[in-house]
Design an enzyme around this catalytic site. Structure first.
Site, PDB file in Angstrom:
ATOM      1  N   SER A 125       0.834  -1.207   0.000  1.00  0.00           N
ATOM      2  CA  SER A 125       0.000   0.000   0.000  1.00  0.00           C
ATOM      3  C   SER A 125       0.862   1.247   0.000  1.00  0.00           C
ATOM      4  CB  SER A 125      -0.860  -0.027   1.265  1.00  0.00           C
ATOM      5  OG  SER A 125      -1.460   1.217   1.494  1.00  0.00           O
ATOM      6  N   TYR A 150      -2.154  -1.788  10.981  1.00  0.00           N
ATOM      7  CA  TYR A 150      -2.378  -2.256   9.608  1.00  0.00           C
ATOM      8  C   TYR A 150      -1.231  -1.797   8.703  1.00  0.00           C
ATOM      9  CZ  TYR A 150      -3.833  -1.742   4.771  1.00  0.00           C
ATOM     10  OH  TYR A 150      -3.842  -1.758   3.401  1.00  0.00           O
ATOM     11  N   LYS A 154       2.005  -3.933   6.574  1.00  0.00           N
ATOM     12  CA  LYS A 154       2.415  -3.829   5.167  1.00  0.00           C
ATOM     13  C   LYS A 154       3.918  -3.558   5.072  1.00  0.00           C
ATOM     14  CE  LYS A 154      -1.525  -4.665   3.304  1.00  0.00           C
ATOM     15  NZ  LYS A 154      -1.730  -5.993   2.711  1.00  0.00           N
TER      16      LYS A 154
HETATM   17  C1  UD1 Z   1      -7.095   4.179   3.738  1.00  0.00           C
HETATM   18  C2  UD1 Z   1      -5.922   3.748   4.542  1.00  0.00           C
HETATM   19  C3  UD1 Z   1      -4.936   3.019   3.669  1.00  0.00           C
HETATM   20  C4  UD1 Z   1      -5.603   1.851   3.015  1.00  0.00           C
HETATM   21  C5  UD1 Z   1      -6.796   2.348   2.228  1.00  0.00           C
HETATM   22  C6  UD1 Z   1      -7.547   1.168   1.698  1.00  0.00           C
HETATM   23  C7  UD1 Z   1      -5.705   5.425   6.316  1.00  0.00           C
HETATM   24  C8  UD1 Z   1      -4.841   6.485   6.912  1.00  0.00           C
HETATM   25  N1  UD1 Z   1      -5.267   4.867   5.186  1.00  0.00           N
HETATM   26  O1  UD1 Z   1      -6.668   5.164   2.832  1.00  0.00           O
HETATM   27  O2  UD1 Z   1      -3.857   2.558   4.431  1.00  0.00           O
HETATM   28  O3  UD1 Z   1      -4.701   1.186   2.170  1.00  0.00           O
HETATM   29  O4  UD1 Z   1      -7.672   3.078   3.081  1.00  0.00           O
HETATM   30  O5  UD1 Z   1      -8.505   1.578   0.793  1.00  0.00           O
HETATM   31  O6  UD1 Z   1      -6.745   5.118   6.850  1.00  0.00           O
HETATM   32  N2  UD1 Z   1     -13.122  10.583   3.387  1.00  0.00           N
HETATM   33  C9  UD1 Z   1     -14.118  11.482   3.722  1.00  0.00           C
HETATM   34  N3  UD1 Z   1     -15.285  11.005   4.228  1.00  0.00           N
HETATM   35  C10 UD1 Z   1     -15.515   9.674   4.445  1.00  0.00           C
HETATM   36  C11 UD1 Z   1     -14.484   8.736   4.084  1.00  0.00           C
HETATM   37  C12 UD1 Z   1     -13.301   9.233   3.583  1.00  0.00           C
HETATM   38  O7  UD1 Z   1     -13.960  12.689   3.543  1.00  0.00           O
HETATM   39  O8  UD1 Z   1     -16.583   9.300   4.931  1.00  0.00           O
HETATM   40  C13 UD1 Z   1     -11.870  11.077   2.811  1.00  0.00           C
HETATM   41  C14 UD1 Z   1     -10.644  10.788   3.651  1.00  0.00           C
HETATM   42  O9  UD1 Z   1     -10.437  11.785   4.630  1.00  0.00           O
HETATM   43  C15 UD1 Z   1      -9.558  10.763   2.581  1.00  0.00           C
HETATM   44  C16 UD1 Z   1     -10.284  10.232   1.334  1.00  0.00           C
HETATM   45  O10 UD1 Z   1     -11.660  10.438   1.578  1.00  0.00           O
HETATM   46  O11 UD1 Z   1      -9.132  12.058   2.316  1.00  0.00           O
HETATM   47  C17 UD1 Z   1     -10.023   8.764   1.095  1.00  0.00           C
HETATM   48  O12 UD1 Z   1     -10.285   8.067   2.303  1.00  0.00           O
HETATM   49  P1  UD1 Z   1     -10.305   6.471   2.393  1.00  0.00           P
HETATM   50  O13 UD1 Z   1     -11.153   5.926   1.296  1.00  0.00           O
HETATM   51  O14 UD1 Z   1     -10.646   6.106   3.793  1.00  0.00           O
HETATM   52  O15 UD1 Z   1      -8.829   6.039   2.047  1.00  0.00           O
HETATM   53  P2  UD1 Z   1      -7.436   6.517   2.696  1.00  0.00           P
HETATM   54  O16 UD1 Z   1      -7.639   7.099   4.033  1.00  0.00           O
HETATM   55  O17 UD1 Z   1      -6.717   7.310   1.688  1.00  0.00           O
END
Ligand code: UD1
Length: 342
Positions: A125, A150, A154
């Site tokens: 990742s 997690y 990795k």
């Molecule tokens: C997360 C994990 C990453 C993992 C990946 C799997 C963390 C820090 N990282 O990535 O290790 O490999 O998931 O898919 O948790 N967001 C919102 N509202 C929501 C959900 C998400 O605004 O309800 C935003 C988050 O703040 C982020 C973006 O959407 O900026 C993507 O979030 P997410 O899909 O959870 O992935 P990551 O956090 O990038």
């Protein structure tokens, strides 16, 4: 054609990879304990490729079962290892579950192959980069201290694989560092099946649009980015699946970089959360109910990948854009509403 073992092959990325392996002429063999997936996914895969893949249900943490499987399946030439626990938040609450599941399974597989040549593709990742100092982030960027168990599994798994590949000579390994996998197969027969309330952005968006969730909260609108929301490199799961096939092919040909290598698997483009929402609204024709809320602890502000190495050395480049990511994720959510897969 060669048999490729896909651990976690009924999961989100695993199921798409099984389809792409079949399309490329390989015979995928699945091991999954179904802890975060469903047997029904095998029927869904069959609807796409016309055959039901060979399936074995057991837990890779059980050493004897792994050893016996390997003994009884001498014709497997490659492994794509997806099986792992993957919820960042849960890993903070239950670190031992993560260290146990993610390491025992990996070590059991490696040990079972200790006297055979084996091609091994590992699901890593971009989380290993933490908040990168330079963007786009290249494979040679420093690995930052993990912020969750997690993420730590990795990082350590990459080290276990590199050290084992160097020490023993029979393992040929590629670790793929995924950016943010989203979307679903174009048939809308397979896709992401989040357990409970989705933590990831895309399933939360599609579940909100379909009415399963009341509204989406954008985690933070005051970051140092053009629109204030976080930026990610979203990658279509079908492109990601194809990167695994490319990795197997490179290992079969012989990787000139040696028996351990890492590749970024992203599009190379960053999209903010707000841009992702707009892209979804355009593709689905629905207005999304969302508000800007507080930041989520542990979030990276911005990350997107440099994909030069994957393009030049893996011979793989993402083909599908944000529009196809959103439309396929939406088609899958609508399919699930008609025919729920428990
Ligand atoms: C997360 C994990 C990453 C993992 C990946 C799997 C963390 C820090 N990282 O990535 O290790 O490999 O998931 O898919 O948790 N967001 C919102 N509202 C929501 C959900 C998400 O605004 O309800 C935003 C988050 O703040 C982020 C973006 O959407 O900026 C993507 O979030 P997410 O899909 O959870 O992935 P990551 O956090 O990038």
């Amino acid at each position: 054609m060669s048999k490729i073992l896909v651990t976690g092959g009924t999961g989100y990325i695993g199921s798409h990879t099984v389809v792409e392996l079949h399309n490329a002429g390989y015979t995928p063999v699945i091991i999954d304990n179904l802890s975060n997936s469903s047997l029904k996914i095998l029927d869904q895969i069959e609807k796409i490729i016309g055959v039901k893949p060979e399936f074995h249900q057991f837990d890779l943490c059980e050493e004897t079962l792994v050893t016996n499987f390997v003994k009884n399946n001498p014709d497997i030439t490659g492994i794509i290892h997806f099986a792992a626990s993957k919820a960042v938040g849960e890993s903070v609450e239950k670190p031992l579950k993560y260290y146990r599941n993610n390491f025992f399974s990996l070590i059991n597989i490696l040990q079972a192959y200790n006297d055979k040549k084996i091609n091994f593709v590992f699901s890593s990742s971009c989380t290993v980069y933490g908040e990168p100092d330079q963007l786009p982030v290249t494979e040679s960027a420093p690995v930052k201290k993990a912020t969750s168990p997690y993420g730590n599994t990795k990082q350590i798994a990459e080290e276990i694989l590199e050290e084992s590949a160097n020490a023993y000579g029979n393992y040929n390994v590629i670790a793929l560092r995924y950016f943010n996998p989203v979307g679903a197969h174009e048939s809308a027969l397979i896709g992401e099946l989040p357990l409970g309330v989705p933590q990831n952005l895309l399933p939360f968006i599609t579940q909100t649009a379909i009415g399963k969730r009341e509204k989406l909260t954008v985690f933070g609108g005051d970051y140092d980015t053009p629109d204030g929301s976080c930026i990610r490199d979203y990658i279509h799961v079908v492109d990601l699946a194809k990167a695994h096939v490319a990795a197997i092919k490179l290992l079969e040909k012989g990787n000139p970089n040696g028996n351990y290598d890492v590749f970024n698997v992203g599009t190379g483009n960053g999209y903010s959360v707000l841009e992702a929402i707009t892209a979804f609204e355009n593709e689905s024709g629905r207005k999304l109910n969302y508000t800007i809320g507080p930041r989520r602890g542990g979030d990276i502000i911005k990350v997107w990948g440099d994909v030069t190495k994957s393009t030049q050395q893996l011979g793989w480049t993402a083909q599908l854009g944000i529009d196809q990511m959103m439309s396929s994720a939406w088609a899958w959510e609508k399919y699930l509403q008609e025919q729920p897969i428990a």
